[in-house]
Design a protein around this motif. Structure first.
Motif, PDB file in Angstrom:
ATOM      1  N   ALA A 132      37.284 -10.132  39.447  1.00 37.47           N
ATOM      2  CA  ALA A 132      37.730  -8.900  38.788  1.00 37.47           C
ATOM      3  C   ALA A 132      38.715  -9.185  37.659  1.00 37.47           C
ATOM      4  CB  ALA A 132      38.319  -7.935  39.809  1.00 37.47           C
ATOM      5  N   PRO A 133      39.736 -10.044  37.881  1.00 40.24           N
ATOM      6  CA  PRO A 133      40.641 -10.361  36.769  1.00 40.24           C
ATOM      7  C   PRO A 133      39.920 -10.982  35.571  1.00 40.24           C
ATOM      8  CG  PRO A 133      41.635 -11.018  38.843  1.00 40.24           C
ATOM      9  CD  PRO A 133      40.229 -10.626  39.151  1.00 40.24           C
ATOM     10  N   VAL A 134      38.978 -11.886  35.830  1.00 41.59           N
ATOM     11  CA  VAL A 134      38.233 -12.503  34.724  1.00 41.59           C
ATOM     12  C   VAL A 134      37.428 -11.439  33.981  1.00 41.59           C
ATOM     13  CG1 VAL A 134      36.319 -14.061  34.187  1.00 41.59           C
ATOM     14  CG2 VAL A 134      38.149 -14.825  35.709  1.00 41.59           C
ATOM     15  N   ILE A 147      45.338 -29.440  37.777  1.00 40.53           N
ATOM     16  CA  ILE A 147      43.886 -29.601  37.778  1.00 40.53           C
ATOM     17  C   ILE A 147      43.359 -29.687  39.208  1.00 40.53           C
ATOM     18  CG2 ILE A 147      43.794 -30.641  35.497  1.00 40.53           C
ATOM     19  CD1 ILE A 147      43.585 -33.385  36.846  1.00 40.53           C
ATOM     20  N   HIS A 148      42.103 -29.280  39.373  1.00 37.78           N
ATOM     21  CA  HIS A 148      41.510 -29.221  40.713  1.00 37.78           C
ATOM     22  C   HIS A 148      39.996 -29.373  40.594  1.00 37.78           C
ATOM     23  CE1 HIS A 148      41.263 -28.013  44.939  1.00 37.78           C
ATOM     24  NE2 HIS A 148      40.247 -27.235  44.615  1.00 37.78           N
ATOM     25  N   PRO A 149      39.357 -30.135  41.505  1.00 33.94           N
ATOM     26  CA  PRO A 149      37.907 -30.325  41.438  1.00 33.94           C
ATOM     27  C   PRO A 149      37.150 -29.236  42.208  1.00 33.94           C
ATOM     28  CG  PRO A 149      38.807 -31.801  43.079  1.00 33.94           C
ATOM     29  CD  PRO A 149      39.968 -31.039  42.500  1.00 33.94           C
ATOM     30  N   PHE A 150      37.091 -28.053  41.636  1.00 36.65           N
ATOM     31  CA  PHE A 150      36.346 -26.950  42.251  1.00 36.65           C
ATOM     32  C   PHE A 150      34.930 -27.409  42.600  1.00 36.65           C
ATOM     33  CE2 PHE A 150      39.813 -24.512  40.824  1.00 36.65           C
ATOM     34  CZ  PHE A 150      39.703 -23.188  41.253  1.00 36.65           C
ATOM     35  N   ILE A 151      34.383 -26.844  43.689  1.00 38.11           N
ATOM     36  CA  ILE A 151      33.047 -27.218  44.145  1.00 38.11           C
ATOM     37  C   ILE A 151      32.103 -26.025  44.072  1.00 38.11           C
ATOM     38  CG2 ILE A 151      33.569 -26.733  46.577  1.00 38.11           C
ATOM     39  CD1 ILE A 151      31.737 -29.151  47.270  1.00 38.11           C
ATOM     40  N   PHE A 184      42.882 -24.393  35.201  1.00 36.15           N
ATOM     41  CA  PHE A 184      42.412 -23.022  35.031  1.00 36.15           C
ATOM     42  C   PHE A 184      42.151 -22.692  33.556  1.00 36.15           C
ATOM     43  CE2 PHE A 184      43.518 -22.506  39.415  1.00 36.15           C
ATOM     44  CZ  PHE A 184      42.734 -21.447  39.865  1.00 36.15           C
ATOM     45  N   PRO A 185      43.048 -23.081  32.631  1.00 37.29           N
ATOM     46  CA  PRO A 185      42.732 -22.807  31.225  1.00 37.29           C
ATOM     47  C   PRO A 185      41.429 -23.460  30.769  1.00 37.29           C
ATOM     48  CG  PRO A 185      45.061 -23.267  31.447  1.00 37.29           C
ATOM     49  CD  PRO A 185      44.437 -23.555  32.782  1.00 37.29           C
ATOM     50  N   GLU A 186      41.151 -24.689  31.236  1.00 39.18           N
ATOM     51  CA  GLU A 186      39.901 -25.355  30.852  1.00 39.18           C
ATOM     52  C   GLU A 186      38.689 -24.606  31.405  1.00 39.18           C
ATOM     53  OE1 GLU A 186      40.923 -30.085  30.539  1.00 39.18           O
ATOM     54  OE2 GLU A 186      41.017 -29.177  32.527  1.00 39.18           O
ATOM     55  N   MET A 187      38.765 -24.187  32.648  1.00 42.36           N
ATOM     56  CA  MET A 187      37.633 -23.477  33.247  1.00 42.36           C
ATOM     57  C   MET A 187      37.418 -22.121  32.582  1.00 42.36           C
ATOM     58  SD  MET A 187      37.924 -24.497  37.307  1.00 42.36           S
ATOM     59  CE  MET A 187      39.714 -24.302  37.415  1.00 42.36           C
ATOM     60  N   LEU A 188      38.502 -21.420  32.302  1.00 43.00           N
ATOM     61  CA  LEU A 188      38.369 -20.130  31.635  1.00 43.00           C
ATOM     62  C   LEU A 188      37.792 -20.297  30.234  1.00 43.00           C
ATOM     63  CD1 LEU A 188      41.644 -18.341  32.774  1.00 43.00           C
ATOM     64  CD2 LEU A 188      39.318 -17.926  33.588  1.00 43.00           C
ATOM     65  N   ALA A 189      38.188 -21.353  29.534  1.00 51.44           N
ATOM     66  CA  ALA A 189      37.640 -21.608  28.196  1.00 51.44           C
ATOM     67  C   ALA A 189      36.134 -21.822  28.263  1.00 51.44           C
ATOM     68  CB  ALA A 189      38.334 -22.817  27.568  1.00 51.44           C
ATOM     69  N   ARG A 190      35.675 -22.485  29.301  1.00 56.69           N
ATOM     70  CA  ARG A 190      34.235 -22.713  29.443  1.00 56.69           C
ATOM     71  C   ARG A 190      33.505 -21.409  29.784  1.00 56.69           C
ATOM     72  NH1 ARG A 190      33.551 -28.742  32.218  1.00 56.69           N
ATOM     73  NH2 ARG A 190      35.152 -29.757  30.958  1.00 56.69           N
ATOM     74  N   ILE A 191      34.143 -20.562  30.568  1.00 57.92           N
ATOM     75  CA  ILE A 191      33.554 -19.259  30.865  1.00 57.92           C
ATOM     76  C   ILE A 191      33.459 -18.422  29.591  1.00 57.92           C
ATOM     77  CG2 ILE A 191      33.942 -17.067  32.071  1.00 57.92           C
ATOM     78  CD1 ILE A 191      35.168 -18.737  34.369  1.00 57.92           C
ATOM     79  N   VAL A 192      34.529 -18.431  28.814  1.00 51.45           N
ATOM     80  CA  VAL A 192      34.552 -17.667  27.562  1.00 51.45           C
ATOM     81  C   VAL A 192      33.472 -18.167  26.604  1.00 51.45           C
ATOM     82  CG1 VAL A 192      35.926 -17.163  25.504  1.00 51.45           C
ATOM     83  CG2 VAL A 192      36.980 -17.023  27.771  1.00 51.45           C
ATOM     84  N   ALA A 193      33.259 -19.487  26.592  1.00 52.66           N
ATOM     85  CA  ALA A 193      32.237 -20.051  25.704  1.00 52.66           C
ATOM     86  C   ALA A 193      30.847 -19.549  26.074  1.00 52.66           C
ATOM     87  CB  ALA A 193      32.279 -21.576  25.761  1.00 52.66           C
ATOM     88  N   VAL A 194      30.633 -19.230  27.343  1.00 51.93           N
ATOM     89  CA  VAL A 194      29.333 -18.736  27.799  1.00 51.93           C
ATOM     90  C   VAL A 194      29.200 -17.233  27.573  1.00 51.93           C
ATOM     91  CG1 VAL A 194      27.888 -18.369  29.855  1.00 51.93           C
ATOM     92  CG2 VAL A 194      29.013 -20.575  29.480  1.00 51.93           C
ATOM     93  N   VAL A 199      39.408 -14.293  27.865  1.00 52.67           N
ATOM     94  CA  VAL A 199      40.162 -14.150  29.112  1.00 52.67           C
ATOM     95  C   VAL A 199      41.511 -14.833  28.929  1.00 52.67           C
ATOM     96  CG1 VAL A 199      40.230 -14.548  31.599  1.00 52.67           C
ATOM     97  CG2 VAL A 199      38.022 -14.210  30.456  1.00 52.67           C
ATOM     98  N   LEU A 200      42.587 -14.086  29.112  1.00 46.61           N
ATOM     99  CA  LEU A 200      43.940 -14.617  29.001  1.00 46.61           C
ATOM    100  C   LEU A 200      44.349 -15.243  30.320  1.00 46.61           C
ATOM    101  CD1 LEU A 200      46.670 -14.815  27.423  1.00 46.61           C
ATOM    102  CD2 LEU A 200      47.249 -12.588  28.447  1.00 46.61           C
ATOM    103  N   TYR A 201      44.942 -16.419  30.257  1.00 46.15           N
ATOM    104  CA  TYR A 201      45.454 -17.067  31.465  1.00 46.15           C
ATOM    105  C   TYR A 201      46.969 -16.963  31.499  1.00 46.15           C
ATOM    106  CZ  TYR A 201      46.937 -20.673  34.755  1.00 46.15           C
ATOM    107  OH  TYR A 201      47.544 -21.345  35.783  1.00 46.15           O
ATOM    108  N   SER A 202      47.511 -16.562  32.644  1.00 45.27           N
ATOM    109  CA  SER A 202      48.956 -16.474  32.832  1.00 45.27           C
ATOM    110  C   SER A 202      49.357 -17.227  34.085  1.00 45.27           C
ATOM    111  CB  SER A 202      49.405 -15.012  32.961  1.00 45.27           C
ATOM    112  OG  SER A 202      49.101 -14.277  31.805  1.00 45.27           O
ATOM    113  N   ASP A 203      50.350 -18.078  33.946  1.00 43.21           N
ATOM    114  CA  ASP A 203      50.928 -18.766  35.095  1.00 43.21           C
ATOM    115  C   ASP A 203      52.065 -17.900  35.624  1.00 43.21           C
ATOM    116  OD1 ASP A 203      51.670 -20.706  36.969  1.00 43.21           O
ATOM    117  OD2 ASP A 203      53.094 -21.619  35.554  1.00 43.21           O
TER     118      ASP A 203
END
Length: 266
Positions: A132-134, A147-151, A184-194, A199-203
């Motif tokens: 929902a946030p995305v 960083i984290h190796p999501f599966i 998270f910023p890297e993963m969101l950037a890849r989602i945005v590219a698709v 999508v703004l990322y906030s820590d």
């Protein structure tokens, strides 16, 4: 490893069959699966022990997505083994201690057991916590630049099916991760590219995030657990890769790009 024979795949009970891993395990097993949940044809409810015995009757193996209470799991395992279940595959979590009470319930059952300890699921971005946030254009979590190796849960499901149906997995604990650790910023950037949707990322601070989960209806213990796991990402404790997928399936796990290509973002 055990060299016991393969389980008869005509009677495998799949708990949490409508969930992210359970429905994929069910899909791979096909007619071999007996999917069970509160809404399935085979009714199963952790809060109603009267549903347990009918669900396990005639089964020989169970894919276990555990409840919140390890005592309930221990009670269910006793019912299952008494009914003739000889193999249990438990969905645990990365970082679970060796004396984890959920894992102990399965290990002490007297049945063959396999433990799966996966990392965070890629599908959280389009099916669950982060979806929902995305979709709304802003994701705020206490993970910093960690960083984290999501599966991909498809890999978890394939490993689970192997453990449920093939010999050689008794007594094994498989640590499962994706093949690359991303922030998270890297993963969101890849989602945005698709998707083309920004999508703004906030820590955010952990207390703020935990409070937001409680506001969404999450119980205190779940809100605190999820927050703690994200803080572990922030501090770098979750950056390492695990080789369980390759050990079981003989191939590398799916990448985040693979996930995106088959996700709701595609």
């Amino acid at each position: 490893m055990s060299t016991s024979s393969a389980i008869n795949t005509s009677s495998i009970l799949v708990l949490g069959a409508t969930g992210k891993t359970g429905r994929r395990v069910t899909g791979i097993l096909g007619p071999a699966a007996r999917p069970a949940s509160r809404s399935a044809a085979t009714t199963f409810d952790w809060s109603d022990s009267d549903t347990w015995e009918p669900a396990v009757a005639g089964t020989t193996a169970v894919y276990v997505v555990p409840p919140d209470n390890p005592l309930l799991l221990a009670d269910f395992v006793r019912v299952a083994v008494k009914a003739g279940v000889t193999r249990l595959v438990l969905l645990s979590m990365r970082g679970a201690p060796d004396d984890d009470p959920f894992e102990a319930a399965v290990k002490d059952s007297g049945a063959e057991w396999t433990i799966l300890r996966p990392t965070w699921f890629m599908q959280n971005f389009d099916e669950d916590l982060f979806a929902a946030p995305v979709q709304h254009g802003e994701l705020a979590v206490p993970a910093g630049q960690g960083i984290h190796p999501f599966i991909d849960v498809a890999d978890i499901a394939e490993v689970a099916v192997a453990a449920l149906t093939q010999p050689g997995h008794h007594g094994q604990t498989y640590d499962l991760s994706g093949p690359e650790a991303l922030s998270f910023p890297e993963m969101l950037a890849r989602i945005v590219a698709v998707t083309g949707n920004p999508v703004l990322y906030s820590d955010v601070e952990p207390d703020e995030f935990a409070a937001s989960l409680r506001g969404l209806g999450y119980p205190d213990e779940i809100a605190d657990l999820v927050t703690m796991l994200l803080v572990r990402v922030r501090t770098g404790e979750e950056a390492y890769l695990s080789d369980g997928v390759k050990r079981v399936l003989g191939r590398e796990p799916r990448t985040f790009a693979d996930y995106l290509g088959s996700s709701k973002f595609a």
